[in-house]
Design a protein around this motif. Structure first.
Motif, PDB file in Angstrom:
ATOM      1  N   THR A 169       0.841  -1.199   0.000  1.00  0.00           N
ATOM      2  CA  THR A 169       0.000   0.000   0.000  1.00  0.00           C
ATOM      3  C   THR A 169       0.875   1.247   0.000  1.00  0.00           C
ATOM      4  OG1 THR A 169      -1.778  -1.124   1.203  1.00  0.00           O
ATOM      5  CG2 THR A 169      -1.769   1.277   1.267  1.00  0.00           C
ATOM      6  N   THR A 170       0.630   2.144  -0.932  1.00  0.00           N
ATOM      7  CA  THR A 170       1.406   3.384  -1.001  1.00  0.00           C
ATOM      8  C   THR A 170       0.608   4.542  -0.409  1.00  0.00           C
ATOM      9  OG1 THR A 170       0.549   4.057  -3.159  1.00  0.00           O
ATOM     10  CG2 THR A 170       2.457   2.557  -3.140  1.00  0.00           C
ATOM     11  N   LEU A 171       1.331   5.595  -0.029  1.00  0.00           N
ATOM     12  CA  LEU A 171       0.654   6.789   0.482  1.00  0.00           C
ATOM     13  C   LEU A 171      -0.200   7.438  -0.610  1.00  0.00           C
ATOM     14  CD1 LEU A 171       3.232   8.550   2.831  1.00  0.00           C
ATOM     15  CD2 LEU A 171       1.094   7.421   3.448  1.00  0.00           C
ATOM     16  N   ARG A 172       0.210   7.339  -1.850  1.00  0.00           N
ATOM     17  CA  ARG A 172      -0.591   7.888  -2.948  1.00  0.00           C
ATOM     18  C   ARG A 172      -1.938   7.166  -3.024  1.00  0.00           C
ATOM     19  NH1 ARG A 172      -0.083  11.077  -7.235  1.00  0.00           N
ATOM     20  NH2 ARG A 172       2.146  11.387  -6.854  1.00  0.00           N
ATOM     21  N   GLU A 173      -1.929   5.854  -2.844  1.00  0.00           N
ATOM     22  CA  GLU A 173      -3.181   5.100  -2.865  1.00  0.00           C
ATOM     23  C   GLU A 173      -4.081   5.506  -1.702  1.00  0.00           C
ATOM     24  OE1 GLU A 173      -1.943   0.848  -4.899  1.00  0.00           O
ATOM     25  OE2 GLU A 173      -1.404   1.211  -2.809  1.00  0.00           O
ATOM     26  N   VAL A 174      -3.481   5.711  -0.550  1.00  0.00           N
ATOM     27  CA  VAL A 174      -4.259   6.144   0.613  1.00  0.00           C
ATOM     28  C   VAL A 174      -4.860   7.520   0.354  1.00  0.00           C
ATOM     29  CG1 VAL A 174      -4.172   6.755   3.063  1.00  0.00           C
ATOM     30  CG2 VAL A 174      -2.895   4.757   2.237  1.00  0.00           C
ATOM     31  N   ALA A 175      -4.059   8.421  -0.196  1.00  0.00           N
ATOM     32  CA  ALA A 175      -4.536   9.777  -0.493  1.00  0.00           C
ATOM     33  C   ALA A 175      -5.658   9.741  -1.527  1.00  0.00           C
ATOM     34  CB  ALA A 175      -3.386  10.646  -0.976  1.00  0.00           C
ATOM     35  N   ASP A 176      -5.471   8.972  -2.603  1.00  0.00           N
ATOM     36  CA  ASP A 176      -6.504   8.881  -3.648  1.00  0.00           C
ATOM     37  C   ASP A 176      -7.814   8.341  -3.074  1.00  0.00           C
ATOM     38  OD1 ASP A 176      -4.719   9.826  -5.514  1.00  0.00           O
ATOM     39  OD2 ASP A 176      -4.274   7.853  -6.388  1.00  0.00           O
ATOM     40  N   ALA A 177      -7.724   7.314  -2.261  1.00  0.00           N
ATOM     41  CA  ALA A 177      -8.925   6.723  -1.668  1.00  0.00           C
ATOM     42  C   ALA A 177      -9.605   7.699  -0.705  1.00  0.00           C
ATOM     43  CB  ALA A 177      -8.564   5.442  -0.929  1.00  0.00           C
ATOM     44  N   SER A 178      -8.815   8.584  -0.105  1.00  0.00           N
ATOM     45  CA  SER A 178      -9.343   9.557   0.856  1.00  0.00           C
ATOM     46  C   SER A 178      -9.866  10.816   0.185  1.00  0.00           C
ATOM     47  CB  SER A 178      -8.259   9.936   1.874  1.00  0.00           C
ATOM     48  OG  SER A 178      -7.743   8.788   2.516  1.00  0.00           O
ATOM     49  N   GLY A 179      -9.650  10.929  -1.143  1.00  0.00           N
ATOM     50  CA  GLY A 179     -10.128  12.097  -1.876  1.00  0.00           C
ATOM     51  C   GLY A 179      -9.301  13.339  -1.664  1.00  0.00           C
ATOM     52  N   ILE A 180      -8.009  13.165  -1.404  1.00  0.00           N
ATOM     53  CA  ILE A 180      -7.130  14.321  -1.215  1.00  0.00           C
ATOM     54  C   ILE A 180      -5.905  14.158  -2.117  1.00  0.00           C
ATOM     55  CG2 ILE A 180      -7.860  14.706   1.167  1.00  0.00           C
ATOM     56  CD1 ILE A 180      -5.270  13.368   2.096  1.00  0.00           C
ATOM     57  N   LYS A 181      -5.167  15.242  -2.296  1.00  0.00           N
ATOM     58  CA  LYS A 181      -3.939  15.178  -3.071  1.00  0.00           C
ATOM     59  C   LYS A 181      -2.872  14.441  -2.278  1.00  0.00           C
ATOM     60  CE  LYS A 181      -4.816  19.490  -5.560  1.00  0.00           C
ATOM     61  NZ  LYS A 181      -4.332  20.868  -5.834  1.00  0.00           N
TER      62      LYS A 181
ATOM     63  N   TYR B  45      -0.090  16.930   5.793  1.00  0.00           N
ATOM     64  CA  TYR B  45      -0.692  17.867   6.747  1.00  0.00           C
ATOM     65  C   TYR B  45      -1.170  17.111   7.990  1.00  0.00           C
ATOM     66  CZ  TYR B  45      -0.919  21.854   3.520  1.00  0.00           C
ATOM     67  OH  TYR B  45      -0.613  22.896   2.674  1.00  0.00           O
ATOM     68  N   HIS B  46      -1.442  15.821   7.805  1.00  0.00           N
ATOM     69  CA  HIS B  46      -2.083  15.035   8.857  1.00  0.00           C
ATOM     70  C   HIS B  46      -1.175  13.982   9.472  1.00  0.00           C
ATOM     71  CE1 HIS B  46      -5.837  16.798   7.354  1.00  0.00           C
ATOM     72  NE2 HIS B  46      -5.367  16.533   6.146  1.00  0.00           N
ATOM     73  N   PHE B  47      -0.264  13.435   8.686  1.00  0.00           N
ATOM     74  CA  PHE B  47       0.631  12.379   9.168  1.00  0.00           C
ATOM     75  C   PHE B  47       2.029  12.599   8.608  1.00  0.00           C
ATOM     76  CE2 PHE B  47      -3.628  10.579   9.007  1.00  0.00           C
ATOM     77  CZ  PHE B  47      -3.767  10.047  10.281  1.00  0.00           C
ATOM     78  N   GLU B  48       3.018  12.234   9.384  1.00  0.00           N
ATOM     79  CA  GLU B  48       4.401  12.417   8.960  1.00  0.00           C
ATOM     80  C   GLU B  48       4.885  11.301   8.044  1.00  0.00           C
ATOM     81  OE1 GLU B  48       6.651  12.854  12.505  1.00  0.00           O
ATOM     82  OE2 GLU B  48       5.917  14.876  12.926  1.00  0.00           O
ATOM     83  N   SER B  49       4.267  10.123   8.109  1.00  0.00           N
ATOM     84  CA  SER B  49       4.743   8.986   7.335  1.00  0.00           C
ATOM     85  C   SER B  49       3.691   7.897   7.273  1.00  0.00           C
ATOM     86  CB  SER B  49       6.020   8.409   7.971  1.00  0.00           C
ATOM     87  OG  SER B  49       5.716   7.884   9.255  1.00  0.00           O
ATOM     88  N   LYS B  50       3.910   6.941   6.389  1.00  0.00           N
ATOM     89  CA  LYS B  50       3.021   5.775   6.315  1.00  0.00           C
ATOM     90  C   LYS B  50       3.099   4.979   7.610  1.00  0.00           C
ATOM     91  CE  LYS B  50       3.786   2.013   3.716  1.00  0.00           C
ATOM     92  NZ  LYS B  50       3.843   1.053   2.582  1.00  0.00           N
TER      93      LYS B  50
ATOM     94  N   GLY C 209       0.246  15.007  -1.722  1.00  0.00           N
ATOM     95  CA  GLY C 209       1.054  15.809  -0.810  1.00  0.00           C
ATOM     96  C   GLY C 209       0.305  16.270   0.425  1.00  0.00           C
ATOM     97  N   SER C 210      -1.029  16.329   0.323  1.00  0.00           N
ATOM     98  CA  SER C 210      -1.830  16.824   1.448  1.00  0.00           C
ATOM     99  C   SER C 210      -1.837  15.873   2.628  1.00  0.00           C
ATOM    100  CB  SER C 210      -3.272  17.070   0.993  1.00  0.00           C
ATOM    101  OG  SER C 210      -3.313  18.057  -0.018  1.00  0.00           O
ATOM    102  N   ILE C 211      -1.478  14.634   2.385  1.00  0.00           N
ATOM    103  CA  ILE C 211      -1.498  13.653   3.474  1.00  0.00           C
ATOM    104  C   ILE C 211      -0.515  14.045   4.567  1.00  0.00           C
ATOM    105  CG2 ILE C 211       0.288  11.973   2.780  1.00  0.00           C
ATOM    106  CD1 ILE C 211      -1.976   9.820   3.126  1.00  0.00           C
TER     107      ILE C 211
END
Length: 207
Positions: A38-50, A56-61, A52-54
């Motif tokens: 699982t990549t951070l990009r996949e998490v961001a896409d599933a969450s409906g955010i860009k 703002y909320h978490f420092e790392s996977k 890089g915006s992830i």
């Protein structure tokens, strides 16, 4: 994954809602695809955010993983505590363990992504994340040990029983119900009744 710092804080309400959505989607992805895949990009896409915006909320996977794991255990632990503490103070140990079984199964099966992710990816996660998560797992295990030790001290458990083995067996067996439980094949209460019957009364009759 390198750690990035947040440029600026978001409003509290937006931060909280988005954070929860990220955790929920991460739990779902970890559950179905594993932590490493699982990549951070996949998490961001599933969450409906860009992507890089992830940050703002978490420092790392790894930080996301830690919170998903903690949330999975805490949900179950809170439900178990509520069920047990709702009983009279002088309730028999068997009733207290039965309430803990019901609470564990309820928390487990009604919050599937968090609890299943907790079970399925634990062996894959980095040692540092595992060590940080160990305390909450240990606290929950200690709670069960106290319930079972109380049953042993009251004479409600066989004197030749190992409470540690009982706890490992019962919790281990219940945890994997997330993989095969089907609510369409009967009510949750009927399911719990069968699990409790197996734990307390066994499955074979006679010698």
């Amino acid at each position: 994954m390198a750690t990035k710092t947040r440029d600026k804080p978001l409003p509290v309400e937006a931060d909280s809602a988005t954070r929860e959505r990220i955790l929920l989607e991460a739990a779902r992805l970890f559950r179905h695809h594993g932590y490493s895949a699982t990549t951070l990009r996949e998490v961001a896409d599933a969450s409906g955010i860009k992507a890089g915006s992830i940050y703002y909320h978490f420092e790392s996977k790894e930080q996301i993983l830690g919170e998903v794991l903690d949330k999975g255990i805490q949900i179950v632990a809170d439900t178990v505590h509520q069920r047990v503490e709702a009983l009279p103070k002088d309730a028999p140990a068997r009733e207290r363990v039965a309430a803990a079984i019901e609470g564990h199964l309820w928390g487990l099966l009604h919050h599937g992504d968090f609890t299943s992710a907790n079970i399925r990816v634990y062996g894959q996660i980095p040692l540092a994340a595992k060590n940080r998560h160990r305390k909450i797992r240990r606290d929950y295990a200690d709670y069960w040990d106290r319930l079972l030790d109380d049953a042993l001290n009251r004479g409600e458990l066989r004197s030749d029983s190992s409470t540690a083995i009982i706890r490992l067996f019962v919790i281990g067996a219940m945890n994997w119900t997330v993989e095969w439980y089907n609510p369409q094949k009967g009510s949750f209460q009927d399911f719990v009744k069968q699990i409790k019957a197996i734990v307390f009364d066994g499955t074979f009759v006679g010698k």
